[in-house]
Scaffold this motif. Structure first.
Motif, PDB file in Angstrom:
ATOM      1  N   UNK A 148       2.477   7.389  -8.312  1.00 25.69           N
ATOM      2  CA  UNK A 148       3.509   8.638  -8.651  1.00 25.69           C
ATOM      3  C   UNK A 148       3.066   9.337  -9.844  1.00 25.69           C
ATOM      4  N   UNK A 149       3.586  10.419 -10.226  1.00 28.18           N
ATOM      5  CA  UNK A 149       2.925  11.342 -11.275  1.00 28.18           C
ATOM      6  C   UNK A 149       4.139  11.597 -12.479  1.00 28.18           C
ATOM      7  N   UNK A 150       3.345  11.747 -13.490  1.00 27.40           N
ATOM      8  CA  UNK A 150       4.237  12.421 -14.767  1.00 27.40           C
ATOM      9  C   UNK A 150       4.516  13.768 -14.263  1.00 27.40           C
ATOM     10  N   UNK A 151       5.515  14.422 -14.261  1.00 29.51           N
ATOM     11  CA  UNK A 151       6.270  15.667 -13.868  1.00 29.51           C
ATOM     12  C   UNK A 151       5.679  17.090 -14.491  1.00 29.51           C
TER      13      UNK A 151
ATOM     14  N   UNK B  54     -10.464   5.526  -2.675  1.00 30.09           N
ATOM     15  CA  UNK B  54     -10.535   4.411  -3.329  1.00 30.09           C
ATOM     16  C   UNK B  54      -9.638   3.208  -2.516  1.00 30.09           C
ATOM     17  N   UNK B  55      -8.426   3.680  -1.829  1.00 35.48           N
ATOM     18  CA  UNK B  55      -7.564   2.513  -1.240  1.00 35.48           C
ATOM     19  C   UNK B  55      -7.137   2.999   0.042  1.00 35.48           C
ATOM     20  N   UNK B  56      -7.345   1.973   0.909  1.00 34.28           N
ATOM     21  CA  UNK B  56      -6.934   2.289   2.189  1.00 34.28           C
ATOM     22  C   UNK B  56      -5.483   2.395   2.756  1.00 34.28           C
ATOM     23  N   UNK B  57      -4.715   1.438   2.072  1.00 35.39           N
ATOM     24  CA  UNK B  57      -2.987   1.513   2.128  1.00 35.39           C
ATOM     25  C   UNK B  57      -2.538   2.262   1.082  1.00 35.39           C
ATOM     26  N   UNK B  58      -2.462   3.409   1.012  1.00 33.70           N
ATOM     27  CA  UNK B  58      -1.766   4.125  -0.111  1.00 33.70           C
ATOM     28  C   UNK B  58      -0.685   5.134   0.543  1.00 33.70           C
ATOM     29  N   UNK B  59       0.349   4.921  -0.059  1.00 35.40           N
ATOM     30  CA  UNK B  59       1.411   5.999   0.027  1.00 35.40           C
ATOM     31  C   UNK B  59       1.648   6.671  -1.157  1.00 35.40           C
ATOM     32  N   UNK B  60       2.338   7.789  -1.301  1.00 32.85           N
ATOM     33  CA  UNK B  60       2.903   8.583  -2.275  1.00 32.85           C
ATOM     34  C   UNK B  60       4.130   9.140  -2.112  1.00 32.85           C
ATOM     35  N   UNK B  61       4.645  10.112  -2.803  1.00 31.63           N
ATOM     36  CA  UNK B  61       5.760  10.964  -2.571  1.00 31.63           C
ATOM     37  C   UNK B  61       5.936  11.820  -1.344  1.00 31.63           C
ATOM     38  N   UNK B  62       6.897  12.037  -0.772  1.00 36.33           N
ATOM     39  CA  UNK B  62       6.745  13.151   0.224  1.00 36.33           C
ATOM     40  C   UNK B  62       6.406  14.511  -0.206  1.00 36.33           C
ATOM     41  N   UNK B  63       6.850  14.711  -1.601  1.00 41.59           N
ATOM     42  CA  UNK B  63       6.420  15.955  -2.091  1.00 41.59           C
ATOM     43  C   UNK B  63       5.938  15.599  -3.553  1.00 41.59           C
TER      44      UNK B  63
END
Length: 314
Positions: A169-172, A189-198
């Motif tokens: 996640x990110x600081x806005x 660095x990571x093979x199983x990484x997810x993040x926000x859709x936007x």
């Protein structure tokens, strides 16, 4: 005539600039509370990062405190636009206070993401600057699951296995290019990484960065209106410098150093999302006094985003 204009000292005004929807909402919340309840009303933290706004609201009866413990029983307590940790929210709601939550909806969205990732059993990597109020509040959603990073070296040093389930996640208010670079390193660095859709970076930060970036290479110098502790304003300085242009933050017009203007024919002016219009106007007046009277507005896009007012105490 064209040659005269090219050689004349002038200003390029990067637009959009100034208040974003979240800042407008937060400031209007304090103003409305003062109107409905009278002074004093208490604000936990700086409602927004702007010395001019804080001075104005203080003069009208807003009291800014570092902790909810400083708020007397029965008083109005407004939570700032930067958001707070759940533990803070629990403490204020447990007391006899009229609580108004002015957290920016885009910050609240990041809080929801972090909770969701943590519930799914993922380690959360929050790209942001330690010590910033927004980051502290976001980490508070899942402190035992969250790591804060702001460099590729910090990502490489994370004590997390390469195949572990990770989310970011990110600081806005980050710089868009910096955030993209760090997300790319996380993917390596990571093979199983997810993040926000936007991306979590707010629309206003992205728009102001794009506007400054668009004018920076035409300028000999870029000035950014904004407070010293304003993350999004400082990122505008970084964006201009990344284009090879000298840039300075200007928290108040008297702090504009005329020495910066030596050999500067074209001066760009941008403003952070918490910088009031009066600060921009004061900087333009100061530049006019120094010979930069010709101002050309460069509007990259028009903003139409608005947010509903926060829930009011019953």
């Amino acid at each position: 005539m064209a040659e005269e204009r090219r050689n004349a000292r002038r200003v390029l005004l990067a637009m959009p600039l100034g208040f974003c929807a979240g800042v407008e909402r937060a400031v209007e919340t304090v103003e409305r509370a003062l109107g409905e309840y009278g002074a004093p009303v208490y604000v936990r933290g700086q409602i927004v990062h702007s010395e001019q706004v804080l001075e104005d609201l203080s003069g009208r009866g807003a009291v800014f405190v570092d902790s909810e413990e400083e708020v007397p029983d029965g008083a109005v307590c407004i939570l700032s636009a930067h958001g707070v940790a759940p533990e803070v929210r629990r403490r204020v709601t447990a007391r006899d206070l009229r609580v108004i939550d002015a957290t920016c909806p885009l910050v609240a969205k990041v809080h929801v993401e972090v909770r969701r990732y943590a519930r799914a059993g993922r380690t959360v990597v929050l790209i942001g600057r330690r010590g910033h109020e927004e980051v502290e509040g976001t980490v508070g959603e899942a402190p035992e699951y969250t790591h804060v990073v702001m460099s590729e070296e910090e990502i490489d040093a994370l004590p997390i296995a390469p195949d572990a389930p990770v989310a970011y996640a990110m600081q806005t208010t980050l710089a868009v290019d910096d955030a993209a670079r760090l997300v790319a390193r996380l993917r390596e660095r990571f093979s199983d990484l997810i993040g926000p859709g936007k991306d979590d970076i707010c629309y206003a930060s992205q728009n102001r960065q794009a506007a400054v970036k668009a004018i920076a290479r035409e300028c000999d110098l870029v000035l950014v209106a904004g407070a010293r502790n304003s993350s999004n304003s400082n990122r505008l300085v970084d964006v201009a410098r990344a284009q090879g242009t000298a840039a300075h933050l200007v928290p108040d017009a008297p702090e504009l150093d005329s020495a910066w203007l030596e050999r500067a024919r074209v001066v760009g002016v941008g403003a952070g999302a918490s910088a009031p219009q009066r600060l921009v106007d004061a900087i333009l007046r100061r530049l006019a006094e120094l010979g930069y009277e010709d101002v050309e507005e460069r509007e990259l896009m028009r903003e139409t985003v608005t947010f509903r007012a926060p829930r009011w105490p019953s």
